[in-house]
Scaffold this motif. Structure first.
Motif, PDB file in Angstrom:
ATOM      1  N   GLU A  72       0.835  -1.209   0.000  1.00 16.81           N
ATOM      2  CA  GLU A  72       0.000   0.000   0.000  1.00 16.81           C
ATOM      3  C   GLU A  72       0.870   1.260   0.000  1.00 16.81           C
ATOM      4  OE1 GLU A  72      -2.422  -0.846   3.436  1.00 16.81           O
ATOM      5  OE2 GLU A  72      -4.067  -1.606   2.185  1.00 16.81           O
ATOM      6  N   LYS A  73       1.960   1.223   0.741  1.00 17.44           N
ATOM      7  CA  LYS A  73       2.878   2.370   0.777  1.00 17.44           C
ATOM      8  C   LYS A  73       3.501   2.583  -0.597  1.00 17.44           C
ATOM      9  CE  LYS A  73       6.974   4.201   3.047  1.00 17.44           C
ATOM     10  NZ  LYS A  73       8.210   3.878   3.703  1.00 17.44           N
ATOM     11  N   SER A  74       3.920   1.500  -1.209  1.00 14.98           N
ATOM     12  CA  SER A  74       4.517   1.559  -2.539  1.00 14.98           C
ATOM     13  C   SER A  74       3.520   2.122  -3.558  1.00 14.98           C
ATOM     14  CB  SER A  74       4.977   0.162  -2.957  1.00 14.98           C
ATOM     15  OG  SER A  74       5.503   0.157  -4.251  1.00 14.98           O
ATOM     16  N   LEU A  75       2.277   1.687  -3.451  1.00 13.68           N
ATOM     17  CA  LEU A  75       1.229   2.197  -4.338  1.00 13.68           C
ATOM     18  C   LEU A  75       1.057   3.703  -4.144  1.00 13.68           C
ATOM     19  CD1 LEU A  75      -1.113   1.849  -6.347  1.00 13.68           C
ATOM     20  CD2 LEU A  75      -2.565   1.211  -4.413  1.00 13.68           C
ATOM     21  N   GLY A  76       1.018   4.134  -2.894  1.00 16.03           N
ATOM     22  CA  GLY A  76       0.877   5.564  -2.603  1.00 16.03           C
ATOM     23  C   GLY A  76       2.026   6.375  -3.188  1.00 16.03           C
ATOM     24  N   GLU A  77       3.248   5.839  -3.062  1.00 21.51           N
ATOM     25  CA  GLU A  77       4.415   6.529  -3.613  1.00 21.51           C
ATOM     26  C   GLU A  77       4.328   6.623  -5.136  1.00 21.51           C
ATOM     27  OE1 GLU A  77       7.622   4.187  -2.032  1.00 21.51           O
ATOM     28  OE2 GLU A  77       7.511   5.158  -0.059  1.00 21.51           O
ATOM     29  N   LEU A  78       3.889   5.536  -5.778  1.00 19.92           N
ATOM     30  CA  LEU A  78       3.723   5.558  -7.237  1.00 19.92           C
ATOM     31  C   LEU A  78       2.680   6.598  -7.649  1.00 19.92           C
ATOM     32  CD1 LEU A  78       3.829   1.752  -8.129  1.00 19.92           C
ATOM     33  CD2 LEU A  78       5.427   3.511  -8.928  1.00 19.92           C
ATOM     34  N   MET A  79       1.587   6.659  -6.919  1.00 25.91           N
ATOM     35  CA  MET A  79       0.525   7.624  -7.257  1.00 25.91           C
ATOM     36  C   MET A  79       1.009   9.061  -7.048  1.00 25.91           C
ATOM     37  SD  MET A  79      -2.729   5.488  -5.818  1.00 25.91           S
ATOM     38  CE  MET A  79      -4.073   6.214  -6.733  1.00 25.91           C
ATOM     39  N   ASP A  80       1.767   9.285  -5.972  1.00 25.44           N
ATOM     40  CA  ASP A  80       2.343  10.615  -5.744  1.00 25.44           C
ATOM     41  C   ASP A  80       3.299  10.976  -6.872  1.00 25.44           C
ATOM     42  OD1 ASP A  80       0.939  10.789  -3.374  1.00 25.44           O
ATOM     43  OD2 ASP A  80       2.674  10.345  -2.082  1.00 25.44           O
ATOM     44  N   ARG A  84       3.018  14.054  -9.504  1.00 27.75           N
ATOM     45  CA  ARG A  84       4.111  15.023  -9.656  1.00 27.75           C
ATOM     46  C   ARG A  84       4.539  15.116 -11.125  1.00 27.75           C
ATOM     47  NH1 ARG A  84       6.557  13.153  -5.695  1.00 27.75           N
ATOM     48  NH2 ARG A  84       8.064  11.800  -6.720  1.00 27.75           N
ATOM     49  N   MET A  85       4.654  13.971 -11.775  1.00 30.77           N
ATOM     50  CA  MET A  85       5.058  13.954 -13.186  1.00 30.77           C
ATOM     51  C   MET A  85       3.986  14.574 -14.076  1.00 30.77           C
ATOM     52  SD  MET A  85       8.100  12.985 -13.300  1.00 30.77           S
ATOM     53  CE  MET A  85       8.206  13.055 -15.074  1.00 30.77           C
ATOM     54  N   ALA A  86       2.724  14.337 -13.742  1.00 32.80           N
ATOM     55  CA  ALA A  86       1.641  14.944 -14.523  1.00 32.80           C
ATOM     56  C   ALA A  86       1.702  16.469 -14.404  1.00 32.80           C
ATOM     57  CB  ALA A  86       0.289  14.417 -14.054  1.00 32.80           C
ATOM     58  N   ASN A  87       2.011  16.967 -13.219  1.00 33.13           N
ATOM     59  CA  ASN A  87       2.156  18.417 -13.023  1.00 33.13           C
ATOM     60  C   ASN A  87       3.352  18.950 -13.813  1.00 33.13           C
ATOM     61  OD1 ASN A  87      -0.065  18.558 -11.330  1.00 33.13           O
ATOM     62  ND2 ASN A  87       1.148  18.363  -9.448  1.00 33.13           N
ATOM     63  N   GLU A  88       4.468  18.211 -13.781  1.00 35.92           N
ATOM     64  CA  GLU A  88       5.640  18.629 -14.555  1.00 35.92           C
ATOM     65  C   GLU A  88       5.338  18.621 -16.045  1.00 35.92           C
ATOM     66  OE1 GLU A  88       9.467  16.910 -13.615  1.00 35.92           O
ATOM     67  OE2 GLU A  88       8.941  16.780 -11.485  1.00 35.92           O
ATOM     68  N   LEU A  89       4.578  17.646 -16.497  1.00 36.34           N
ATOM     69  CA  LEU A  89       4.178  17.582 -17.909  1.00 36.34           C
ATOM     70  C   LEU A  89       3.345  18.802 -18.279  1.00 36.34           C
ATOM     71  CD1 LEU A  89       3.928  16.049 -20.608  1.00 36.34           C
ATOM     72  CD2 LEU A  89       1.998  14.817 -19.629  1.00 36.34           C
ATOM     73  N   GLN A  90       2.422  19.158 -17.384  1.00 39.23           N
ATOM     74  CA  GLN A  90       1.567  20.327 -17.620  1.00 39.23           C
ATOM     75  C   GLN A  90       2.427  21.600 -17.703  1.00 39.23           C
ATOM     76  OE1 GLN A  90      -1.786  20.292 -18.099  1.00 39.23           O
ATOM     77  NE2 GLN A  90      -1.718  22.489 -18.476  1.00 39.23           N
ATOM     78  N   GLU A  91       3.357  21.736 -16.773  1.00 36.06           N
ATOM     79  CA  GLU A  91       4.242  22.906 -16.772  1.00 36.06           C
ATOM     80  C   GLU A  91       5.099  22.938 -18.034  1.00 36.06           C
ATOM     81  OE1 GLU A  91       6.619  23.133 -13.205  1.00 36.06           O
ATOM     82  OE2 GLU A  91       4.841  22.925 -11.921  1.00 36.06           O
ATOM     83  N   HIS A 108       4.247   4.845 -18.110  1.00 35.34           N
ATOM     84  CA  HIS A 108       4.954   3.789 -17.393  1.00 35.34           C
ATOM     85  C   HIS A 108       4.468   3.733 -15.938  1.00 35.34           C
ATOM     86  CE1 HIS A 108       8.153   1.309 -15.758  1.00 35.34           C
ATOM     87  NE2 HIS A 108       8.443   2.274 -14.892  1.00 35.34           N
ATOM     88  N   LEU A 109       4.333   4.903 -15.311  1.00 35.21           N
ATOM     89  CA  LEU A 109       3.842   4.947 -13.927  1.00 35.21           C
ATOM     90  C   LEU A 109       2.422   4.391 -13.841  1.00 35.21           C
ATOM     91  CD1 LEU A 109       5.237   8.389 -12.687  1.00 35.21           C
ATOM     92  CD2 LEU A 109       5.944   6.115 -11.943  1.00 35.21           C
ATOM     93  N   GLU A 110       1.599   4.682 -14.843  1.00 33.87           N
ATOM     94  CA  GLU A 110       0.220   4.138 -14.871  1.00 33.87           C
ATOM     95  C   GLU A 110       0.253   2.608 -14.873  1.00 33.87           C
ATOM     96  OE1 GLU A 110      -2.757   5.521 -14.691  1.00 33.87           O
ATOM     97  OE2 GLU A 110      -2.171   7.631 -14.829  1.00 33.87           O
ATOM     98  N   GLN A 111       1.155   2.035 -15.660  1.00 36.00           N
ATOM     99  CA  GLN A 111       1.275   0.570 -15.718  1.00 36.00           C
ATOM    100  C   GLN A 111       1.755   0.024 -14.371  1.00 36.00           C
ATOM    101  OE1 GLN A 111       3.910  -0.103 -19.011  1.00 36.00           O
ATOM    102  NE2 GLN A 111       2.301   0.178 -20.552  1.00 36.00           N
ATOM    103  N   CYS A 112       2.708   0.720 -13.772  1.00 38.24           N
ATOM    104  CA  CYS A 112       3.216   0.290 -12.456  1.00 38.24           C
ATOM    105  C   CYS A 112       2.101   0.350 -11.408  1.00 38.24           C
ATOM    106  CB  CYS A 112       4.386   1.172 -12.024  1.00 38.24           C
ATOM    107  SG  CYS A 112       5.886   0.910 -12.987  1.00 38.24           S
ATOM    108  N   ILE A 113       1.295   1.399 -11.473  1.00 36.95           N
ATOM    109  CA  ILE A 113       0.184   1.561 -10.531  1.00 36.95           C
ATOM    110  C   ILE A 113      -0.827   0.432 -10.709  1.00 36.95           C
ATOM    111  CG2 ILE A 113      -1.834   3.014 -10.002  1.00 36.95           C
ATOM    112  CD1 ILE A 113       0.071   5.451 -10.408  1.00 36.95           C
ATOM    113  N   GLU A 114      -1.111   0.108 -11.980  1.00 32.82           N
ATOM    114  CA  GLU A 114      -2.040  -0.993 -12.260  1.00 32.82           C
ATOM    115  C   GLU A 114      -1.527  -2.302 -11.648  1.00 32.82           C
ATOM    116  OE1 GLU A 114      -3.581  -2.357 -16.318  1.00 32.82           O
ATOM    117  OE2 GLU A 114      -3.738  -0.156 -16.407  1.00 32.82           O
TER     118      GLU A 114
END
Length: 147
Positions: free
Chosen positions: A36-44, A48-55, A75-81
């Motif tokens: 669960e902790k690992s999942l939370g870190e991946l989602m965070d 963060r990357m989505a915000n950087e992409l937007q910027e 890639h992060l989406e796949q890891c989250i899945e």
């Protein structure tokens, strides 16, 4: 005379099995928490990357760099899945270990109850033996006085 339960080794074994099941459950819960902790870190990280992409898109960064960000977010989406699946498996494992522990607890209780019954029976027979010995001594004394 001291009470000795004939099946004490089985009682000890059942107690050890219960303790081992508790450890196994504890380990499974630890694994679930780690997943669960690992999942939370991946989602965070994804956020963060989505915000950087937007910027990056707003700052007119080269398309190749934006594409890199997009690929990393994907890639992060796949890891989250995959991590969701891992969390689900860890949850199933915790439930299985809880079930095993409850069976071990019940098994131990059955043997402890049998031991308690045997001890009660032993104590009753000891009390009866003592009473018989006291009655016999009283009878002998009464017979000696009657002479």
């Amino acid at each position: 005379m001291k009470f000795q339960y004939a099946f004490q080794k089985i009682v000890d074994l059942k107690s050890n099995e219960k303790t081992q099941a508790e450890w196994m459950l504890s380990s499974a819960i630890g694994r679930l928490q780690a997943e669960e902790k690992s999942l939370g870190e991946l989602m965070d990280n994804r956020e963060r990357m989505a915000n950087e992409l937007q910027e990056a898109a707003e700052q007119r960064v080269p398309v190749s760099k934006i594409r890199e960000f997009q690929m990393y977010v994907e890639h992060l989406e796949q890891c989250i899945e995959k991590k969701h699946t891992d969390v689900q498996h860890a949850n199933v494992n915790v439930e299985m270990k809880k079930d095993q522990l409850s069976h071990k607890v019940l098994d131990e209780k059955v043997w402890l109850k049998a031991k308690d019954k045997a001890k009660d029976s032993f104590q009753q027979s000891m009390l009866l033996r003592e009473q018989n010995e006291l009655d016999e001594m009283a009878t002998v004394r009464f017979a000696m006085k009657a002479r």
